[in-house]
Scaffold this motif. Structure first.
Motif, PDB file in Angstrom:
ATOM      1  N   PRO A  99     -22.015  32.544   5.460  1.00 14.66           N
ATOM      2  CA  PRO A  99     -22.665  31.360   6.032  1.00 14.66           C
ATOM      3  C   PRO A  99     -23.527  31.649   7.252  1.00 14.66           C
ATOM      4  CG  PRO A  99     -20.353  31.442   6.658  1.00 14.66           C
ATOM      5  CD  PRO A  99     -20.563  32.555   5.678  1.00 14.66           C
ATOM      6  N   ARG A 100     -24.559  30.829   7.382  1.00 15.65           N
ATOM      7  CA  ARG A 100     -25.445  30.855   8.550  1.00 15.65           C
ATOM      8  C   ARG A 100     -25.578  29.421   9.048  1.00 15.65           C
ATOM      9  NH1 ARG A 100     -30.553  34.337   6.062  1.00 15.65           N
ATOM     10  NH2 ARG A 100     -29.466  36.325   5.826  1.00 15.65           N
ATOM     11  N   VAL A 101     -25.989  29.257  10.287  1.00  9.64           N
ATOM     12  CA  VAL A 101     -26.158  27.904  10.822  1.00  9.64           C
ATOM     13  C   VAL A 101     -27.562  27.746  11.398  1.00  9.64           C
ATOM     14  CG1 VAL A 101     -25.206  28.527  13.109  1.00  9.64           C
ATOM     15  CG2 VAL A 101     -25.127  26.147  12.331  1.00  9.64           C
ATOM     16  N   GLU A 102     -28.097  26.544  11.278  1.00  9.67           N
ATOM     17  CA  GLU A 102     -29.421  26.270  11.845  1.00  9.67           C
ATOM     18  C   GLU A 102     -29.452  24.853  12.404  1.00  9.67           C
ATOM     19  OE1 GLU A 102     -31.774  27.207   8.485  1.00  9.67           O
ATOM     20  OE2 GLU A 102     -31.501  25.267   7.531  1.00  9.67           O
ATOM     21  N   PRO A 103     -30.177  24.668  13.519  1.00 10.97           N
ATOM     22  CA  PRO A 103     -30.268  23.333  14.123  1.00 10.97           C
ATOM     23  C   PRO A 103     -31.286  22.476  13.396  1.00 10.97           C
ATOM     24  CG  PRO A 103     -31.497  24.911  15.459  1.00 10.97           C
ATOM     25  CD  PRO A 103     -30.921  25.690  14.300  1.00 10.97           C
ATOM     26  N   THR A 228     -35.319  26.405  13.560  1.00 13.82           N
ATOM     27  CA  THR A 228     -35.385  27.827  13.934  1.00 13.82           C
ATOM     28  C   THR A 228     -34.911  28.639  12.731  1.00 13.82           C
ATOM     29  OG1 THR A 228     -33.062  28.014  14.638  1.00 13.82           O
ATOM     30  CG2 THR A 228     -34.642  27.223  16.304  1.00 13.82           C
ATOM     31  N   ALA A 229     -34.946  29.957  12.880  1.00 16.64           N
ATOM     32  CA  ALA A 229     -34.291  30.795  11.869  1.00 16.64           C
ATOM     33  C   ALA A 229     -32.791  30.527  11.943  1.00 16.64           C
ATOM     34  CB  ALA A 229     -34.585  32.271  12.145  1.00 16.64           C
ATOM     35  N   ALA A 230     -32.073  30.839  10.871  1.00 14.48           N
ATOM     36  CA  ALA A 230     -30.623  30.576  10.829  1.00 14.48           C
ATOM     37  C   ALA A 230     -29.862  31.741  11.455  1.00 14.48           C
ATOM     38  CB  ALA A 230     -30.187  30.375   9.386  1.00 14.48           C
ATOM     39  N   HIS A 231     -28.701  31.412  12.057  1.00 14.20           N
ATOM     40  CA  HIS A 231     -27.890  32.417  12.747  1.00 14.20           C
ATOM     41  C   HIS A 231     -26.602  32.665  11.947  1.00 14.20           C
ATOM     42  CE1 HIS A 231     -26.514  34.727  16.173  1.00 14.20           C
ATOM     43  NE2 HIS A 231     -25.342  34.126  16.052  1.00 14.20           N
TER      44      HIS A 231
END
Ligand code: 0L1
Ligand code: MG
Length: 255
Positions: A99-103, A228-231
């Motif tokens: 998983p990644r997260v993005e705002p 933004t790019a995902a973290h």
């Protein structure tokens, strides 16, 4: 002839069991229309298991995201209640592949919206706006996919968190956003990265769902897309996003 129904079972099972699968390549690859048909069938399986449809996510709405995944078209996916994580809640890495997260910015629909609409018509159908986080999780090995793969895989949708709703009576076209992991800023951006203005994403959502006979229904949430790019997420991480004028939203990764 490709078996789209079989592909829907494959992507649904991959999501349900958090298992990485290979891309659909060569003669098994999908056109974009075939991919949306696979997505619809895989979400129908989730609804058959008792999940409820709660909205739509827009994907690849920023240049940063398009560059990150090497795809250059806006895409959409379907949200269900099972994907929602409470604000301040926690998730488990075991439920995801990588998983990644993005705002993001979220819209709450107050009136139905579908088809070709103007920015003004789109906003007139919005009841509230909120800061949001999307947890994306491509089910494809190494997060590698072509456009048809990612659309079939519900545009990598796997979770979302929504902060406090507020009236949509502010200019949210260029709000500063800071995404932090464990208190450290990891991505800084602006809501302007979402197609220049998140309302354009809502307009695109109305147009794109109409193509599949759908309407953005009152009470639905529309995630406008990553700013933004995902973290990447990791066990033990605390994630928080702060959006100018909209406030904060966050969750933690338990294990
Ligand atoms: O929400 C998004 O922009 C993600 C769309 C799919 C691409 C990805 O998995 O990064
Ligand atoms: Mg997103």
């Amino acid at each position: 002839m490709k078996n789209l129904a079989e592909a829907a079972v494959t992507v649904d099972e991959a999501a349900r069991t958090a298992t990485a699968i290979p891309q659909f390549e060569g003669e098994n690859s999908f056109s974009v229309d075939e991919a949306y048909a696979v997505q619809a069938m895989s979400i129908a399986r989730r609804l058959d298991r008792g999940e409820k449809r709660v909205g739509v996510k827009m994907g690849l709405t920023s240049r940063a995201k398009m560059i990150q995944v090497g795809v250059d078209e806006v895409i959409w996916g379907r949200l269900t209640d099972d994907m929602r994580v409470e604000e301040g809640g926690s998730i488990s890495m075991a439920d995801y592949v990588h998983p990644r997260v993005e705002p993001e910015v979220a819209f709450l629909m107050g009136a139905p919206l579908s088809g070709d609409v103007s920015n003004l018509e789109a906003m007139a159908a919005v009841e509230a706006v909120a800061p949001a986080l999307e947890i994306i999780d491509s089910r494809y090995k190494d997060f590698k996919f072509a456009l048809g793969d990612v659309v079939a895989d519900n545009s990598s949708s796997s979770g979302f968190v929504v902060g406090d709703w507020r009236a949509p009576d502010i200019d949210f076209s260029n709000l500063g956003i800071v995404l932090s992991a464990d208190g450290r800023p990891v991505q800084i951006g602006s809501s302007a990265a979402i197609l220049g203005n998140p309302v354009r994403s809502l307009v695109a959502a109305a147009r794109m769902v109409a193509r599949w006979g759908e309407t953005l229904e009152p009470g639905w949430i529309v995630l406008a897309g990553g700013a933004t790019a995902a973290h990447p997420l990791a066990a033990g991480m605390t994630v928080r996003s702060e959006t100018q004028d909209l406030g904060t939203v966050g969750f933690s990764v338990a294990d």
